[in-house]
Write a protein that holds these residues in place. Structure first.
Motif, PDB file in Angstrom:
ATOM      1  N   GLY A  78       0.683  -1.349  -0.080  1.00  0.00           N
ATOM      2  CA  GLY A  78       0.001  -0.016  -0.082  1.00  0.00           C
ATOM      3  C   GLY A  78       0.674   1.284  -0.033  1.00  0.00           C
ATOM      4  N   GLY A  79       1.891   1.285   0.882  1.00  0.00           N
ATOM      5  CA  GLY A  79       2.748   2.369   0.853  1.00  0.00           C
ATOM      6  C   GLY A  79       3.500   2.613  -0.591  1.00  0.00           C
ATOM      7  N   ALA A  80       4.103   1.462  -1.234  1.00  0.00           N
ATOM      8  CA  ALA A  80       4.690   1.933  -2.574  1.00  0.00           C
ATOM      9  C   ALA A  80       3.453   2.227  -3.664  1.00  0.00           C
ATOM     10  CB  ALA A  80       5.271   0.479  -2.995  1.00  0.00           C
ATOM     11  N   LYS A  81       2.300   1.679  -3.529  1.00  0.00           N
ATOM     12  CA  LYS A  81       1.339   2.243  -4.208  1.00  0.00           C
ATOM     13  C   LYS A  81       0.867   3.437  -4.089  1.00  0.00           C
ATOM     14  CE  LYS A  81      -2.158   1.320  -7.320  1.00  0.00           C
ATOM     15  NZ  LYS A  81      -1.916   1.121  -8.923  1.00  0.00           N
ATOM     16  N   TYR A  82       0.808   3.934  -2.934  1.00  0.00           N
ATOM     17  CA  TYR A  82       0.329   5.420  -2.556  1.00  0.00           C
ATOM     18  C   TYR A  82       1.510   6.320  -3.120  1.00  0.00           C
ATOM     19  CZ  TYR A  82      -0.010   9.518   0.221  1.00  0.00           C
ATOM     20  OH  TYR A  82      -0.231  10.799   0.729  1.00  0.00           O
ATOM     21  N   PHE A  83       2.745   6.070  -2.836  1.00  0.00           N
ATOM     22  CA  PHE A  83       3.855   6.906  -3.444  1.00  0.00           C
ATOM     23  C   PHE A  83       3.734   6.963  -4.991  1.00  0.00           C
ATOM     24  CE2 PHE A  83       5.617   6.382   0.871  1.00  0.00           C
ATOM     25  CZ  PHE A  83       5.643   7.433   1.390  1.00  0.00           C
ATOM     26  N   GLU A  84       3.056   5.682  -5.556  1.00  0.00           N
ATOM     27  CA  GLU A  84       3.319   5.907  -7.102  1.00  0.00           C
ATOM     28  C   GLU A  84       2.082   6.416  -7.633  1.00  0.00           C
ATOM     29  OE1 GLU A  84       2.971   2.344 -10.677  1.00  0.00           O
ATOM     30  OE2 GLU A  84       3.193   1.719  -8.418  1.00  0.00           O
ATOM     31  N   ASP A  85       0.927   6.426  -6.981  1.00  0.00           N
ATOM     32  CA  ASP A  85      -0.174   7.057  -7.299  1.00  0.00           C
ATOM     33  C   ASP A  85      -0.372   8.498  -7.031  1.00  0.00           C
ATOM     34  OD1 ASP A  85      -1.304   4.649  -8.043  1.00  0.00           O
ATOM     35  OD2 ASP A  85      -2.508   4.711  -6.231  1.00  0.00           O
ATOM     36  N   LEU A  86       0.513   9.009  -6.004  1.00  0.00           N
ATOM     37  CA  LEU A  86       1.023  10.563  -5.620  1.00  0.00           C
ATOM     38  C   LEU A  86       1.600  10.935  -6.823  1.00  0.00           C
ATOM     39  CD1 LEU A  86       0.748  12.755  -3.675  1.00  0.00           C
ATOM     40  CD2 LEU A  86       2.665  11.834  -2.492  1.00  0.00           C
ATOM     41  N   HIS A  87       2.809  10.247  -6.992  1.00  0.00           N
ATOM     42  CA  HIS A  87       3.712  10.665  -8.094  1.00  0.00           C
ATOM     43  C   HIS A  87       3.020  10.839  -9.658  1.00  0.00           C
ATOM     44  CE1 HIS A  87       7.296  11.595 -10.552  1.00  0.00           C
ATOM     45  NE2 HIS A  87       7.030  10.612 -11.333  1.00  0.00           N
ATOM     46  N   THR A  88       2.059   9.838  -9.918  1.00  0.00           N
ATOM     47  CA  THR A  88       1.340  10.103 -11.179  1.00  0.00           C
ATOM     48  C   THR A  88       0.332  11.043 -11.117  1.00  0.00           C
ATOM     49  OG1 THR A  88       1.722   7.761 -11.476  1.00  0.00           O
ATOM     50  CG2 THR A  88      -0.146   8.655 -12.797  1.00  0.00           C
ATOM     51  N   ALA A  89      -0.423  11.309 -10.019  1.00  0.00           N
ATOM     52  CA  ALA A  89      -1.314  12.510  -9.727  1.00  0.00           C
ATOM     53  C   ALA A  89      -0.782  13.741 -10.089  1.00  0.00           C
ATOM     54  CB  ALA A  89      -2.039  12.276  -8.438  1.00  0.00           C
ATOM     55  N   GLN A  90       0.402  13.744  -9.424  1.00  0.00           N
ATOM     56  CA  GLN A  90       1.357  15.121  -9.590  1.00  0.00           C
ATOM     57  C   GLN A  90       1.597  15.302 -11.028  1.00  0.00           C
ATOM     58  OE1 GLN A  90       4.516  14.802  -6.649  1.00  0.00           O
ATOM     59  NE2 GLN A  90       3.226  15.201  -5.064  1.00  0.00           N
ATOM     60  N   ALA A  91       2.083  14.363 -11.458  1.00  0.00           N
ATOM     61  CA  ALA A  91       2.418  14.588 -12.980  1.00  0.00           C
ATOM     62  C   ALA A  91       1.319  15.026 -13.781  1.00  0.00           C
ATOM     63  CB  ALA A  91       3.240  13.559 -13.402  1.00  0.00           C
ATOM     64  N   ALA A  92       0.137  14.360 -13.480  1.00  0.00           N
ATOM     65  CA  ALA A  92      -1.191  14.407 -14.290  1.00  0.00           C
ATOM     66  C   ALA A  92      -1.576  15.851 -13.930  1.00  0.00           C
ATOM     67  CB  ALA A  92      -2.116  13.407 -13.897  1.00  0.00           C
ATOM     68  N   ALA A  93      -1.603  16.355 -12.969  1.00  0.00           N
ATOM     69  CA  ALA A  93      -1.825  17.616 -12.527  1.00  0.00           C
ATOM     70  C   ALA A  93      -1.109  18.884 -13.292  1.00  0.00           C
ATOM     71  CB  ALA A  93      -1.928  17.890 -10.877  1.00  0.00           C
ATOM     72  N   VAL A  94       0.282  18.549 -13.385  1.00  0.00           N
ATOM     73  CA  VAL A  94       1.128  19.599 -13.708  1.00  0.00           C
ATOM     74  C   VAL A  94       0.727  19.708 -15.397  1.00  0.00           C
ATOM     75  CG1 VAL A  94       3.373  20.152 -14.613  1.00  0.00           C
ATOM     76  CG2 VAL A  94       3.078  19.314 -12.107  1.00  0.00           C
ATOM     77  N   THR A  95       0.497  18.466 -15.876  1.00  0.00           N
ATOM     78  CA  THR A  95       0.315  18.371 -17.465  1.00  0.00           C
ATOM     79  C   THR A  95      -1.071  18.906 -17.744  1.00  0.00           C
ATOM     80  OG1 THR A  95       1.725  16.129 -17.595  1.00  0.00           O
ATOM     81  CG2 THR A  95      -0.127  16.801 -19.379  1.00  0.00           C
ATOM     82  N   ALA A  96      -2.053  18.686 -16.987  1.00  0.00           N
ATOM     83  CA  ALA A  96      -3.327  19.255 -17.239  1.00  0.00           C
ATOM     84  C   ALA A  96      -3.400  20.993 -16.650  1.00  0.00           C
ATOM     85  CB  ALA A  96      -4.334  18.648 -16.099  1.00  0.00           C
ATOM     86  N   GLU A  97      -2.324  21.119 -15.983  1.00  0.00           N
ATOM     87  CA  GLU A  97      -2.305  22.755 -15.743  1.00  0.00           C
ATOM     88  C   GLU A  97      -1.762  23.472 -16.937  1.00  0.00           C
ATOM     89  OE1 GLU A  97      -0.489  25.905 -12.696  1.00  0.00           O
ATOM     90  OE2 GLU A  97      -0.347  23.955 -12.364  1.00  0.00           O
ATOM     91  N   LYS A  98      -0.823  22.638 -17.598  1.00  0.00           N
ATOM     92  CA  LYS A  98      -0.177  23.231 -18.751  1.00  0.00           C
ATOM     93  C   LYS A  98      -1.088  23.342 -19.950  1.00  0.00           C
ATOM     94  CE  LYS A  98       4.553  21.870 -17.634  1.00  0.00           C
ATOM     95  NZ  LYS A  98       5.896  21.133 -18.064  1.00  0.00           N
ATOM     96  N   ASN A  99      -1.748  22.187 -20.292  1.00  0.00           N
ATOM     97  CA  ASN A  99      -2.822  22.232 -21.075  1.00  0.00           C
ATOM     98  C   ASN A  99      -3.944  23.188 -21.162  1.00  0.00           C
ATOM     99  OD1 ASN A  99      -1.351  19.861 -22.172  1.00  0.00           O
ATOM    100  ND2 ASN A  99      -2.900  18.651 -21.310  1.00  0.00           N
ATOM    101  N   ALA A 100      -4.425  23.294 -19.760  1.00  0.00           N
ATOM    102  CA  ALA A 100      -5.415  24.366 -19.553  1.00  0.00           C
ATOM    103  C   ALA A 100      -4.992  25.796 -19.973  1.00  0.00           C
ATOM    104  CB  ALA A 100      -5.887  24.308 -18.194  1.00  0.00           C
ATOM    105  N   ILE A 101      -3.655  26.124 -19.393  1.00  0.00           N
ATOM    106  CA  ILE A 101      -3.115  27.416 -20.058  1.00  0.00           C
ATOM    107  C   ILE A 101      -2.996  27.456 -21.404  1.00  0.00           C
ATOM    108  CG2 ILE A 101      -0.859  28.711 -19.803  1.00  0.00           C
ATOM    109  CD1 ILE A 101      -0.318  27.634 -17.042  1.00  0.00           C
ATOM    110  N   ALA A 102      -2.532  26.515 -22.302  1.00  0.00           N
ATOM    111  CA  ALA A 102      -2.506  26.354 -23.650  1.00  0.00           C
ATOM    112  C   ALA A 102      -3.786  26.632 -24.108  1.00  0.00           C
ATOM    113  CB  ALA A 102      -1.908  25.027 -23.932  1.00  0.00           C
ATOM    114  N   LEU A 103      -4.516  25.964 -23.653  1.00  0.00           N
ATOM    115  CA  LEU A 103      -6.138  26.014 -24.172  1.00  0.00           C
ATOM    116  C   LEU A 103      -6.846  27.425 -23.972  1.00  0.00           C
ATOM    117  CD1 LEU A 103      -7.462  22.448 -23.257  1.00  0.00           C
ATOM    118  CD2 LEU A 103      -6.949  23.077 -25.779  1.00  0.00           C
ATOM    119  N   THR A 104      -6.396  27.837 -22.840  1.00  0.00           N
ATOM    120  CA  THR A 104      -6.899  29.240 -22.601  1.00  0.00           C
ATOM    121  C   THR A 104      -6.599  30.238 -23.531  1.00  0.00           C
ATOM    122  OG1 THR A 104      -7.286  28.706 -20.233  1.00  0.00           O
ATOM    123  CG2 THR A 104      -7.142  30.919 -20.722  1.00  0.00           C
ATOM    124  N   HIS A 105      -5.013  30.361 -23.767  1.00  0.00           N
ATOM    125  CA  HIS A 105      -4.295  30.999 -24.771  1.00  0.00           C
ATOM    126  C   HIS A 105      -4.932  30.868 -26.184  1.00  0.00           C
ATOM    127  CE1 HIS A 105      -1.424  33.419 -26.737  1.00  0.00           C
ATOM    128  NE2 HIS A 105      -0.906  32.316 -27.558  1.00  0.00           N
TER     129      HIS A 105
END
Length: 313
Positions: free
Chosen positions: A71-98
């Motif tokens: 569970g600990g390994a899965k938690y940190f893996e999901d946390l890393h994936t969620a953070q990367a997805a959040a950064v990508t979504a933020e970049k896409n949102a900025i690009a789409l807004t522009h």
């Protein structure tokens, strides 16, 4: 001399009984009997349940460290994936807004320029969604059948699109379904426009999929300003497709010295194989068709518009 009391042999201290082979045979027979009885009559089932019930808490306790580590390994893996997805979504949102702001600005500029030049405004067509039921099994004719027909208001000649670009055109309409001929069909042709240069051409279906294409621009001069990667959109001169719809992208250009024309292969933007959902666009109204140029009208009038000189007798 004293007599040896052990001269008659070494005494044994184990009880006398059956031999080892006999005991082995008895054990084997007993084991076979218990297995057969357990299979037939489930003799050991209550014992198994009792042992499993007793051992379950111990198994649960022993399994907790393993589950915690996983569970600990899965938690940190999901946390890393969620953070990367959040950064990508933020970049896409900025690009789409522009891009949205840029598109809105260009749309306003386009409207003002069209009003200034007294041009016909761009058409805004409506459509309805449909689902692809199946693809026709033909190696040279590219057609699919959708689940909407005359009852849903589908008309013959309606353009069909997916989320990427123009897919084809409705060629047959039935009450509950319709047949769509894809752009890669050998009998399909669509007028296209190169937005980079403003050049118009006609793209024909290429069912052989040469060079990974699916369409071909024919009778293109060898000195034409075309490049691999150019986007092709509908020109709107045919009165079927609204202008500006994405159609294909140029993937291969063959310029030959023995011919004044080049062979241009294109790859459709729409998904020609395996598409599930499409949008059927309403046909353009007759009053929205582009006006015919005066020069073309004169050409069609022919000799009737030109006075003839009579012969002198």
């Amino acid at each position: 001399m004293a007599r040896n009391v052990f001269s008659g042999g070494i005494p044994t201290f184990r009880p006398q009984g059956p031999s080892a082979n006999v005991r082995l045979a008895l054990c084997v027979a007993l084991a076979v009997f218990l297995m057969v009885a357990d299979v037939r009559f489930k003799l050991t089932e209550p014992l198994r349940k009792a042992v499993a019930t007793v051992l379950f808490p111990l198994q649960w306790v022993m399994l907790q460290p393993v589950l915690l580590a996983q569970g600990g390994a899965k938690y940190f893996e999901d946390l890393h994936t969620a953070q990367a997805a959040a950064v990508t979504a933020e970049k896409n949102a900025i690009a789409l807004t522009h891009r949205a702001n840029l598109v809105e600005t260009l749309d306003h500029e386009n409207q003002r320029l069209r009003q200034l030049l007294n041009l016909v405004p761009r058409l805004k067509t409506e459509g309805r969604a449909a689902q692809v039921v199946y693809e026709t099994a033909d190696a040279f004719n590219r057609r699919v059948v959708i689940d909407k027909g005359e009852v849903a208001g589908i008309a013959r000649g309606s353009p069909v699109m997916d989320e990427m670009g123009v897919l084809g055109q409705v060629t047959r309409v039935f009450p509950m379904s319709a047949e769509v001929t894809l752009l890669t069909d050998r009998e399909q042709a669509i007028p296209v426009l190169n937005p980079r240069t403003g050049a118009r051409a006609v793209a024909y279906g290429d069912p052989t999929n040469a060079y990974g294409g699916g369409m071909e621009l024919r009778f293109m001069p060898s000195n034409a300003d075309i490049q691999e990667g150019d986007l092709l959109t509908t020109s709107g001169v045919d009165g079927v497709y609204a202008p500006g719809l994405p159609v294909a992208r140029i993937v291969k250009i063959e310029r030959r010295a023995d011919s004044p024309f080049s062979r241009v292969y294109c790859e459709p933007l729409a998904q020609m194989f395996g598409t599930q959902f499409v949008m059927v666009i309403n046909p353009l109204p007759e009053d929205a068709l582009p006006p015919r140029p005066p020069a073309e009208t004169k050409t069609q009038e022919g000799p009737a518009s030109t006075p003839r000189k009579g012969k002198r007798g």
